[in-house]
Scaffold this motif. Structure first.
Motif, PDB file in Angstrom:
ATOM      1  N   THR A 223       0.817  -1.213   0.000  1.00 23.30           N
ATOM      2  CA  THR A 223       0.000   0.000   0.000  1.00 23.30           C
ATOM      3  C   THR A 223       0.851   1.263   0.000  1.00 23.30           C
ATOM      4  OG1 THR A 223      -1.833  -1.109   1.063  1.00 23.30           O
ATOM      5  CG2 THR A 223      -1.678   1.244   1.433  1.00 23.30           C
ATOM      6  N   SER A 224       1.928   1.251   0.746  1.00 23.05           N
ATOM      7  CA  SER A 224       2.786   2.442   0.822  1.00 23.05           C
ATOM      8  C   SER A 224       3.338   2.771  -0.564  1.00 23.05           C
ATOM      9  CB  SER A 224       3.936   2.223   1.803  1.00 23.05           C
ATOM     10  OG  SER A 224       3.421   2.090   3.099  1.00 23.05           O
TER      11      SER A 224
ATOM     12  N   SER B  12       6.380   4.204   4.895  1.00 20.90           N
ATOM     13  CA  SER B  12       6.087   2.937   5.560  1.00 20.90           C
ATOM     14  C   SER B  12       5.179   3.182   6.761  1.00 20.90           C
ATOM     15  CB  SER B  12       7.385   2.269   6.023  1.00 20.90           C
ATOM     16  OG  SER B  12       7.103   1.111   6.761  1.00 20.90           O
ATOM     17  N   GLN B  13       4.105   2.440   6.833  1.00 22.12           N
ATOM     18  CA  GLN B  13       3.228   2.544   8.004  1.00 22.12           C
ATOM     19  C   GLN B  13       3.993   2.066   9.232  1.00 22.12           C
ATOM     20  OE1 GLN B  13       1.083   1.636  11.215  1.00 22.12           O
ATOM     21  NE2 GLN B  13       1.615  -0.190  10.050  1.00 22.12           N
ATOM     22  N   SER B  14       4.565   0.876   9.125  1.00 22.10           N
ATOM     23  CA  SER B  14       5.200   0.249  10.296  1.00 22.10           C
ATOM     24  C   SER B  14       6.583   0.807  10.577  1.00 22.10           C
ATOM     25  CB  SER B  14       5.334  -1.255  10.054  1.00 22.10           C
ATOM     26  OG  SER B  14       6.174  -1.474   8.920  1.00 22.10           O
TER      27      SER B  14
ATOM     28  N   SER C  56       9.315  -2.494   7.603  1.00 21.87           N
ATOM     29  CA  SER C  56       9.345  -3.404   6.447  1.00 21.87           C
ATOM     30  C   SER C  56      10.788  -3.596   6.000  1.00 21.87           C
ATOM     31  CB  SER C  56       8.532  -2.843   5.278  1.00 21.87           C
ATOM     32  OG  SER C  56       7.186  -2.868   5.617  1.00 21.87           O
TER      33      SER C  56
ATOM     34  N   GLU D 179      -5.962  -9.077  -0.698  1.00 18.35           N
ATOM     35  CA  GLU D 179      -5.583  -9.328   0.699  1.00 18.35           C
ATOM     36  C   GLU D 179      -6.766  -9.829   1.522  1.00 18.35           C
ATOM     37  OE1 GLU D 179      -2.171  -6.186   2.061  1.00 18.35           O
ATOM     38  OE2 GLU D 179      -4.085  -5.316   1.562  1.00 18.35           O
TER      39      GLU D 179
ATOM     40  N   ALA E 109       1.415 -10.682   6.706  1.00 10.86           N
ATOM     41  CA  ALA E 109       1.832 -10.118   7.980  1.00 10.86           C
ATOM     42  C   ALA E 109       1.757  -8.614   7.881  1.00 10.86           C
ATOM     43  CB  ALA E 109       3.248 -10.545   8.294  1.00 10.86           C
TER      44      ALA E 109
HETATM   45  C1  G6P Z   1       2.844  -5.832   4.206  1.00 15.59           C
HETATM   46  C2  G6P Z   1       1.375  -5.619   4.512  1.00 15.59           C
HETATM   47  C3  G6P Z   1       0.810  -4.577   3.536  1.00 15.59           C
HETATM   48  C4  G6P Z   1       1.615  -3.297   3.641  1.00 15.59           C
HETATM   49  C5  G6P Z   1       3.095  -3.552   3.351  1.00 15.59           C
HETATM   50  C6  G6P Z   1       3.961  -2.348   3.621  1.00 15.59           C
HETATM   51  O1  G6P Z   1       2.975  -6.447   2.980  1.00 15.59           O
HETATM   52  O2  G6P Z   1       0.663  -6.826   4.406  1.00 15.59           O
HETATM   53  O3  G6P Z   1      -0.540  -4.328   3.859  1.00 15.59           O
HETATM   54  O4  G6P Z   1       1.112  -2.354   2.749  1.00 15.59           O
HETATM   55  O5  G6P Z   1       3.569  -4.597   4.223  1.00 15.59           O
HETATM   56  O6  G6P Z   1       3.967  -2.053   4.984  1.00 15.59           O
HETATM   57  P1  G6P Z   1       4.553  -0.735   5.589  1.00 15.59           P
HETATM   58  O7  G6P Z   1       4.421  -0.914   7.062  1.00 15.59           O
HETATM   59  O8  G6P Z   1       6.003  -0.653   5.170  1.00 15.59           O
HETATM   60  O9  G6P Z   1       3.770   0.398   5.049  1.00 15.59           O
END
Ligand code: G6P
Length: 586
Positions: free
Chosen positions: A294-295, A339-341, A344, A470, A580
């Protein structure tokens, strides 16, 4: 990805560890296990499945003892089975470990330990840590030195927690997240604050390359050479406590529904960070943007708006592909990492490569305590609160919010980014979405869905296909409308559903022409538009907004379609199979 947790304190560890694992379920996993230290021995229970399933089979929480570790595994080395699930015991059963990450040199370490008579039960790379700790402890008889010796030979990215024969809890962090919680009842070690936020809001974030030792004498931090490290306690943001579903059936629905509020929070960023970010972008000689999943789709929209409205060219590169393009990066270039998290592995890898080529890295991240902000020159937060559902929803619109804000600033307000207007339009879609729910029911029977968009809407078509894949496990493909005639028209027949992202803007007429071509071949058309057209078999009405801002609102009905189709199919929208939330392995 794998989650690890450890607890040492005054109360029963098993319940704490199990609760922590449950709160980290969103990270995605296939098996689960815990170990406690009780009566001078280590007790282990584990199994394949969700925490609740394994718990009801083997009663994880019934293990006694005030010292415990736990793990949810996302298989990388070795099949999904009980033996490969963590915790892993050393050959003698005196040391137990849980591990997140990958040990690159596990084969040679395993062979050498086997030659020395250490037995292995699983196919995992992780088990080598347990036996290596045991080997070092057998020879050195000292926990601190055994930990230092062990990390000195491990190669790869990892964090692990170990229980030693005297009940000491020790952990090490190397390029994988690990956070220490300091509570009234004891200490917590976890890969995510969600693992312990229920018990304490005080935390310490160890640096990369640190060891933690916790025992009756208290708490120590050391670097990998054994030198003591001092840390201040940080208060965890209270928003982390907001990780309950509340009135919603799933986190995914909750997070979709939060978007009218979270889009407003993109305005909350510290002015100085945003100003610095804008200055760097404005003055960059060459600009690249990267992300995964998504990012990356948000990155594609950024590329479009920066060029169209701010006249700034940005080259986009998928994070996992970046290493094949090292020549993109030099000391004049800036890499924007999304990146959300912030964890990654592919994104971190791309960032490290850019830095090796002396590029400047700037990032937009939701989890500001993660690794990405630490290795970025400047990092801007999404402020959208924890996102638990594996499929990114609110973080996507917040990423767009920040990117639009920056582009609009450079473009002198030419985009007309208006978070209030977007928020209002999102609300209008969400307030009564029963029609979307009905269409989702029909869609849940489809075996192939195509999503078409042109121009700025094409990345939304890609994001739509990602959400549908997904959450529903249905084959879905995003296409630029003009490409239909170059292949995909061959696939159109009455069994196919096509979603056309078709607001009444400059792309509208061409999309309608595509819709006709599709319809005469019998496929069903779902039109997402502010204006009705009779080619649509189903019409999802969205409010009218300026052309540049449509992506914010057209993604909302698609998120809902994917969510309700998943509910209809009885798949778990929050934790889709094989996925994940933070993919911390390459
Ligand atoms: C994984 C998740 C996705 C997400 C991607 C990037 O593949 O399943 O939904 O978009 O990681 O994650 P980030 O935390 O880097 O945006």
């Amino acid at each position: 990805m794998c989650s690890i947790i450890g607890y040492l304190g005054d109360i029963a560890a098993a319940q704490i560890v199990v609760n922590g694992l449950k709160r980290m379920e969103y990270r995605g996993y296939d098996s689960v296990g815990i170990a406690t230290f009780f009566g001078n021995q280590i007790l282990v229970r584990k199994g394949v499945g969700k925490v609740e399933e394994v718990n009801s089979k083997v009663k994880l929480y019934m293990l006694s003892g005030n010292i415990g570790i736990g793990h949810t595994r996302w298989a990388t080395h070795g099949r999904v089975n009980e033996t490969n699930a963590h915790p892993h015991l050393s050959s003698s059963g005196e040391i137990a470990i849980v591990h997140n990450g990958i040990i690159d040199n596990y084969k040679e370490l395993k062979e050498s330990l086997q030659r020395d008579g250490y037995r292995f039960r699983s196919e995992t790379d992780s088990e080598v840590i347990a036996n290596l700790l045991q080997y070092n402890f057998d020879t050195i008889k000292n926990i601190k030195d055994s930990m230092i010796k062990t990390v000195s030979v491990l190669r790869g990215d990892y964090s692990f927690v170990a229980v030693f024969p005297d009940g000491t809890l020790s952990a090490a962090r190397f390029h994988e997240p690990l956070i220490l919680g300091v509570g009234k009842s004891g200490y917590f070690i976890s890969s995510d604050v969600l693992g312990f936020v229920q018990y304490t809001d005080e935390a310490i974030y160890p640096n990369n390359g640190e060891i933690i030792i916790i025992n009756a004498n208290g708490l120590q931090f050391l670097d990998f050479l054994g030198r003591p490290v001092k840390h201040e306690i940080t208060k965890i943001s209270r928003e982390f406590a907001d990780v309950y579903k509340g009135k919603y059936a799933h986190f995914t629905l909750k997070e979709i529904s939060e978007q009218p509020n979270t889009i407003l929070k993109t305005a909350d960023n510290t002015r100085s960070e945003l100003e610095l970010f804008i200055e760097l972008v404005k003055n960059a000689k060459s600009l690249h943007i990267t992300g995964s999943g998504t990012s990356y789709n948000a990155a594609l929209i950024a590329k479009h708006i920066f060029l169209k409205y701010a006249k700034i060219k940005i080259e986009s590169v998928i994070a996992s592909e970046a290493r094949f393009y090292p020549d993109y990066f030099d000391n004049h270039s800036i890499l924007i990492a999304l990146s959300q998290s912030g964890e990654s592995a592919d994104v971190l890898e791309a960032v490290k490569m850019a830095k090796r080529h002396n590029s400047t890295v700037i990032s937009i991240v939701n989890t500001m305590t993660s690794s990405l902000p630490q290795i970025s020159s400047v990092s801007v937060g999404l402020n959208c609160g924890p996102e638990i559902g594996v499929a990114a929803t609110k973080s996507f619109t917040s990423q767009l919010g920040i990117l639009y804000k920056i582009a609009d600033n450079i473009a002198g307000g030419h985009i007309g980014f208006d978070s209030q207007k977007i928020s209002q339009s999102m609300k209008e879609i969400l307030v009564d979405h029963s029609k979307i729910r009905d269409i989702a029911k029909i869609l849940s029977y489809a075996s192939d869905i195509y999503i078409i968009g042109r121009g700025i809407h094409y990345p939304i078509a890609l994001e739509a296909s990602l959400k549908l894949k997904e959450l529903t496990y249905i084959h879905a493909e995003g296409l630029p409308g003009g490409e239909l005639k170059h292949g995909p028209l061959a696939l159109m027949d009455p069994s196919v559903y096509v979603i056309i992202i078709n607001p009444h803007d400059s792309t509208n007429q061409e999309n309608l022409a595509s819709a006709h071509e599709i319809k005469v071949r019998g496929a069903k058309i779902i039109g997402i538009s502010d204006k009705y057209d009779d080619t649509y078999d189903y019409w999802i009405k969205i409010p009218t907004i300026s052309e540049a801002l449509f992506p914010f609102i057209e993604i909302v009905p698609i998120q809902l379609l994917a969510y309700y189709a998943a509910v209809e199919k009885h798949t778990d929208p929050d934790y889709p199979r094989n996925l994940a939330k933070s993919v911390t392995v390459k």
